[in-house]
Design a protein around this motif. Structure first.
Motif, PDB file in Angstrom:
ATOM      1  N   ASP A 138       0.668  -1.366   0.146  1.00  0.00           N
ATOM      2  CA  ASP A 138       0.165  -0.006   0.044  1.00  0.00           C
ATOM      3  C   ASP A 138       0.886   1.317  -0.049  1.00  0.00           C
ATOM      4  O   ASP A 138       1.797   1.171   0.581  1.00  0.00           O
ATOM      5  N   ARG A 140       0.393   5.340   0.518  1.00  0.00           N
ATOM      6  CA  ARG A 140      -0.747   6.415   0.977  1.00  0.00           C
ATOM      7  C   ARG A 140      -0.046   7.943   0.788  1.00  0.00           C
ATOM      8  O   ARG A 140       1.065   8.137   1.150  1.00  0.00           O
ATOM      9  N   ASP A 183     -12.293   0.417  -9.229  1.00  0.00           N
ATOM     10  CA  ASP A 183     -13.310   0.287  -8.436  1.00  0.00           C
ATOM     11  C   ASP A 183     -14.290   1.397  -8.972  1.00  0.00           C
ATOM     12  O   ASP A 183     -13.962   2.480  -9.185  1.00  0.00           O
ATOM     13  N   VAL A 186     -14.299   4.716  -7.011  1.00  0.00           N
ATOM     14  CA  VAL A 186     -13.066   5.712  -7.517  1.00  0.00           C
ATOM     15  C   VAL A 186     -13.470   6.117  -9.039  1.00  0.00           C
ATOM     16  O   VAL A 186     -13.259   7.174  -9.240  1.00  0.00           O
ATOM     17  N   ARG A 208      -5.031   6.180  -1.701  1.00  0.00           N
ATOM     18  CA  ARG A 208      -4.290   4.763  -1.339  1.00  0.00           C
ATOM     19  C   ARG A 208      -4.168   4.136  -2.782  1.00  0.00           C
ATOM     20  O   ARG A 208      -4.997   3.862  -3.460  1.00  0.00           O
ATOM     21  N   SER A 237      -7.002   2.687  -5.735  1.00  0.00           N
ATOM     22  CA  SER A 237      -7.947   1.644  -4.923  1.00  0.00           C
ATOM     23  C   SER A 237      -8.858   2.508  -3.901  1.00  0.00           C
ATOM     24  O   SER A 237      -9.828   1.971  -3.697  1.00  0.00           O
ATOM     25  N   TYR A 238      -8.334   3.796  -3.795  1.00  0.00           N
ATOM     26  CA  TYR A 238      -9.275   4.549  -2.671  1.00  0.00           C
ATOM     27  C   TYR A 238      -8.928   5.955  -2.987  1.00  0.00           C
ATOM     28  O   TYR A 238      -7.915   6.443  -2.995  1.00  0.00           O
ATOM     29  N   GLY A 240      -9.915   9.342  -0.547  1.00  0.00           N
ATOM     30  CA  GLY A 240     -10.472   9.776   0.908  1.00  0.00           C
ATOM     31  C   GLY A 240     -11.111  11.092   0.837  1.00  0.00           C
ATOM     32  O   GLY A 240     -12.307  11.338   1.280  1.00  0.00           O
ATOM     33  N   ASP A 252     -15.087  10.877   2.198  1.00  0.00           N
ATOM     34  CA  ASP A 252     -15.732   9.700   2.212  1.00  0.00           C
ATOM     35  C   ASP A 252     -16.533   9.577   3.416  1.00  0.00           C
ATOM     36  O   ASP A 252     -16.126   9.673   4.746  1.00  0.00           O
ATOM     37  N   LYS A 255     -16.042   7.185   6.390  1.00  0.00           N
ATOM     38  CA  LYS A 255     -14.909   7.197   7.371  1.00  0.00           C
ATOM     39  C   LYS A 255     -14.694   8.682   7.862  1.00  0.00           C
ATOM     40  O   LYS A 255     -13.534   8.824   8.443  1.00  0.00           O
ATOM     41  N   ILE A 261      -7.312   6.874   7.520  1.00  0.00           N
ATOM     42  CA  ILE A 261      -7.671   6.746   6.110  1.00  0.00           C
ATOM     43  C   ILE A 261      -6.934   8.101   5.487  1.00  0.00           C
ATOM     44  O   ILE A 261      -6.663   7.673   4.180  1.00  0.00           O
TER      45      ILE A 261
END
Length: 311
Positions: A138, A140, A183, A186, A208, A237-238, A240, A252, A255, A261
């Motif tokens: 990962d 970030r 995703d 996303v 992320r 993948s993400y 935030g 998000d 979250k 996050i």
């Protein structure tokens, strides 16, 4: 701004890459130049993919954390003897660098590797691998989305260029990465703010990435045509948070209140000095909407450390 808020504010951006991997090539490096100090370096063969058939991403890192230095030095004899040493790691300032191979069948050919600073490391028992269903590498941080393209082959896929922010808030360094997004959440966010990106507004996201990989491309125009320039590839993948020209437009909702996050400095560095979006490299995503051909680290070399471990 209050004194307490000033004391808590950070003045730099971080890009952190975490995962599991095998410790390799521990050595003391003595740089050229009288005023440059020697430092400890090592390599990490990071695991990614499924637990039963993992692939490897090679990281060549400078060991910066004091406790990480102690741990790495304690395993010099094991690594030199070819015994497998599994670690959990956190690497900062992750970037791709181009080098020329000096041996083997590909001697004289360019290649790329991931580099960074090893901040934290912890040794793990090899039995941990038996419990792993999926290995995660990962990454970030914060970065600007500066190009989005729809895939001509897969309507559900988006290609984009992400300029990751690293270093001082006043004079940040941009680490460019080509990312694919599959995703649905996303992809929907990228589509929603694609007009802002097209209009060259500053679209800042906390992100992320999964499975970061070193790559390079050959410049085809300008005074640097023919040069090999580093770039990275990954999967987005993400997302935030999103800010457009400094104004938060998305967070998000599931979250909110979960600080894990976001990168540590996501809230204290909303803007970068200057009015321009980061410059684009040549070109992370081409005009056809498909990824250009980019050479990556060969899987054969990346898999070599596992063969050593099993021996």
């Amino acid at each position: 701004m209050t004194t307490s808020s000033q004391s808590n504010e950070k003045s730099y951006f971080d890009v952190h890459t975490t995962g599991l991997g095998f410790l390799k090539r521990i050595r003391e490096v003595t740089p050229g130049g009288r005023k440059r100090d020697a430092f400890l370096a090592c390599a990490i063969s990071a695991l990614t993919g499924t637990g039963d058939k993992p692939t490897y991403r090679y990281l060549d890192v400078r060991v910066s954390g004091s406790k990480a230095q102690e741990l790495v030095r304690s395993y010099i004899a094991d690594v030199e003897a070819g015994r497998p040493v599994l670690i959990q790691f956190r690497v900062s300032d992750t970037f791709s660098d181009v080098f020329v191979r000096t041996s083997g069948d590909k001697a004289g050919m360019p290649d790329a590797t991931l580099k960074g600073r090893l901040l934290k490391a912890a040794a793990l028992d090899l039995s941990v691998l038996q419990q792993m269903v999926q290995h995660r590498l990962d990454t970030r941080g914060l970065g600007y989305i500066n190009r989005i393209a729809r895939s001509q082959r897969d309507p559900s896929l988006r290609h984009c260029s992400l300029a990751m922010l690293n270093g001082s808030v006043d004079e940040p360094v941009y680490r460019y990465v080509n990312v694919d997004a599959t995703d649905p959440a996303v992809v929907a966010l990228l589509d929603q703010y694609s007009d802002d990106v097209q209009a060259k507004r500053k679209v800042l996201v906390s992100f992320r990435l999964e499975d970061l990989e070193a790559s390079f491309f050959t410049r085809t125009k300008g005074e640097n045509a023919g040069e090999h320039s580093p770039v990275m590839k990954s999967t987005l993948s993400y997302i935030g948070t999103i800010k457009v020209d400094g104004q938060e437009v998305y967070r998000d909702p599931s979250k909110i209140g979960h600080s894990e996050i976001l990168p540590e400095n996501a809230e204290v560095a909303p803007e970068v000095a200057g009015n321009d979006v980061p410059p684009q490299v040549d070109p992370p995503v081409d005009q056809s909407g498909e990824q250009p051909a980019v050479d990556s680290v060969p899987t054969a070399e990346a898999s070599e450390p596992l063969a050593e471990s099993a021996a």
